[in-house]
Structures are given as structure tokens and as C-alpha cells.
Write a protein that holds these residues in place. Structure first.
Motif, short mmCIF file in Angstrom:
data_model
loop_
_atom_site.label_atom_id
_atom_site.label_comp_id
_atom_site.label_asym_id
_atom_site.label_seq_id
_atom_site.Cartn_x
_atom_site.Cartn_y
_atom_site.Cartn_z
N TYR A 147 1.05 -1.31 -0.03
CA TYR A 147 -0.07 0.13 0.14
C TYR A 147 0.91 1.38 -0.19
N LEU A 148 1.90 1.33 1.04
CA LEU A 148 2.84 2.50 0.89
C LEU A 148 3.62 2.70 -0.59
N PHE A 149 4.20 1.46 -0.98
CA PHE A 149 4.90 1.68 -1.99
C PHE A 149 4.16 2.01 -3.30
N VAL A 150 2.72 1.90 -3.43
CA VAL A 150 2.08 2.07 -4.57
C VAL A 150 1.32 3.47 -4.36
N HIS A 151 1.14 3.95 -3.10
CA HIS A 151 0.34 5.38 -2.74
C HIS A 151 1.32 6.44 -2.65
N HIS A 152 2.62 5.96 -1.94
CA HIS A 152 3.38 7.16 -1.53
C HIS A 152 4.34 7.59 -3.05
N PRO A 153 4.17 8.92 -3.33
CA PRO A 153 4.83 9.23 -4.38
C PRO A 153 6.43 9.05 -4.57
N LYS A 154 7.01 9.13 -3.37
CA LYS A 154 8.37 8.74 -3.51
C LYS A 154 8.66 7.21 -3.56
N LEU A 155 8.30 6.50 -2.76
CA LEU A 155 8.27 4.95 -2.93
C LEU A 155 7.98 4.45 -4.20
N GLN A 156 6.83 5.14 -4.73
CA GLN A 156 6.42 4.62 -6.06
C GLN A 156 7.79 4.48 -6.98
N ARG A 157 8.54 5.44 -7.04
CA ARG A 157 9.44 5.87 -8.16
C ARG A 157 10.59 4.67 -7.97
N TYR A 158 10.57 3.69 -6.73
CA TYR A 158 11.88 2.63 -6.47
C TYR A 158 10.92 1.62 -6.26
N PHE A 159 9.76 1.25 -6.28
CA PHE A 159 9.33 0.03 -6.26
C PHE A 159 9.71 -1.05 -7.10
N LYS A 160 9.57 -0.64 -8.61
CA LYS A 160 10.17 -1.81 -9.44
C LYS A 160 11.65 -2.13 -9.39
N LYS A 161 12.50 -1.32 -8.91
CA LYS A 161 13.65 -1.10 -8.93
C LYS A 161 14.14 -2.19 -7.43
N TYR A 162 13.41 -1.97 -6.37
CA TYR A 162 13.81 -2.64 -5.11
C TYR A 162 12.88 -3.77 -4.62
N VAL A 163 11.67 -3.79 -5.12
CA VAL A 163 10.93 -4.81 -4.75
C VAL A 163 10.66 -5.89 -5.76
N TRP A 180 17.18 11.32 1.39
CA TRP A 180 15.63 11.79 1.31
C TRP A 180 15.18 12.41 2.62
N SER A 181 14.09 13.07 2.49
CA SER A 181 13.63 13.91 3.54
C SER A 181 13.49 13.20 4.62
N GLN A 182 13.10 13.61 6.15
CA GLN A 182 12.70 12.80 7.27
C GLN A 182 11.40 12.09 6.83
N SER A 183 10.50 12.85 6.35
CA SER A 183 8.95 12.29 6.06
C SER A 183 9.16 10.88 5.13
N GLU A 184 9.98 11.35 3.98
CA GLU A 184 10.19 10.05 2.95
C GLU A 184 10.68 8.88 3.72
N LYS A 185 11.99 9.25 4.66
CA LYS A 185 12.31 8.12 5.17
C LYS A 185 11.52 7.17 6.29
N PHE A 186 10.38 8.05 6.79
CA PHE A 186 9.71 7.52 7.64
C PHE A 186 8.66 6.55 6.79
N ALA A 187 8.21 7.22 5.79
CA ALA A 187 7.41 6.39 4.99
C ALA A 187 8.09 4.98 4.49
N LEU A 188 9.49 5.10 4.11
CA LEU A 188 10.20 3.85 3.56
C LEU A 188 10.18 2.78 5.15
N ASN A 189 10.73 3.60 6.19
CA ASN A 189 10.81 2.71 7.49
C ASN A 189 9.47 2.12 8.00
#
Length: 98
Positions: A17-33, A52-61
Motif C-alpha cells: 500500500y505504501l509503495f503504491v500510494h506514496h509518491p517517492k516510494l512509487q519511483r523505487y518500487f520496481k527497482k527494489y521490490v 531523502w527527507s525525514q518524511s520520506e524516510k519515515f514512509a520507507l521505514n
């Protein structure tokens, strides 16, 4: 296309859900998942995320924690999120822990 069995798996649901809906994570989905191998290239992804910004790192974590509790997340870091990203984070938590 995400396999149906992964969408039903409690460890994958919030993460995907996070990888599909978070704009930053979307960009890295195919490369790392790797959905076929059912794994995430965590070390390489965290290295990529270093600037990455603190908010982007939080989403990843949070995504990694939903996938495997070995990856720690500080929920207090949700303070870095705007309303949109907070909504995404809360839904990911619901999907993982409901």
C-alpha cells in the motif's frame, strides 16, 4: 501486476500500500521490490534513501516495518508527515495490524 496472494498477506499488504500510494516510494518500487522472489532489497534501498527527507524516510521505514518487524520505525516521526502522507501511513498500519 501484484499477485493476489501478496495483497492478502498481512506482511505485504501495508508495505505494498505504501509503495503504491506514496509518491517517492512509487519511483523505487520496481527497482527494489521483487514480487516474484517475494523480497525487498532493503540494504540497497536504504542506501538510495540516505539523502531523502525525514518524511520520506519515515514512509520507507514504516513500509519496511510492516514487511518485517526487524526493521524498526519511530511512530513519533509521523510528525514530519503532511495530512496526505499521514492518511497513507495510517492506512498502511491498519492493513498490517488489523
Amino acid at each position: 501486476m501484484i499477485p493476489e496472494h501478496l495483497l492478502k498477506d498481512r506482511y505485504w499488504r501495508g508495505t505494498l500500500y505504501l509503495f503504491v500510494h506514496h509518491p517517492k516510494l512509487q519511483r523505487y518500487f520496481k527497482k527494489y521490490v521483487d514480487l516474484q522472489a517475494e523480497r525487498i532489497k532493503v540494504v540497497a534501498l536504504k542506501k538510495e534513501a540516505a539523502p531523502w527527507s525525514q518524511s520520506e524516510k519515515f514512509a520507507l521505514n514504516l513500509a519496511l516495518h510492516c514487511f518485517n518487524q526487524r526493521h524498526k520505525v519511530n511512530l513519533s516521526d509521523m510528525d514530519y508527515l503532511d495530512d496526505f502522507n499521514k492518511k497513507i501511513a495510517l492506512e498502511a498500519i491498519r492493513l498490517r495490524f488489523a
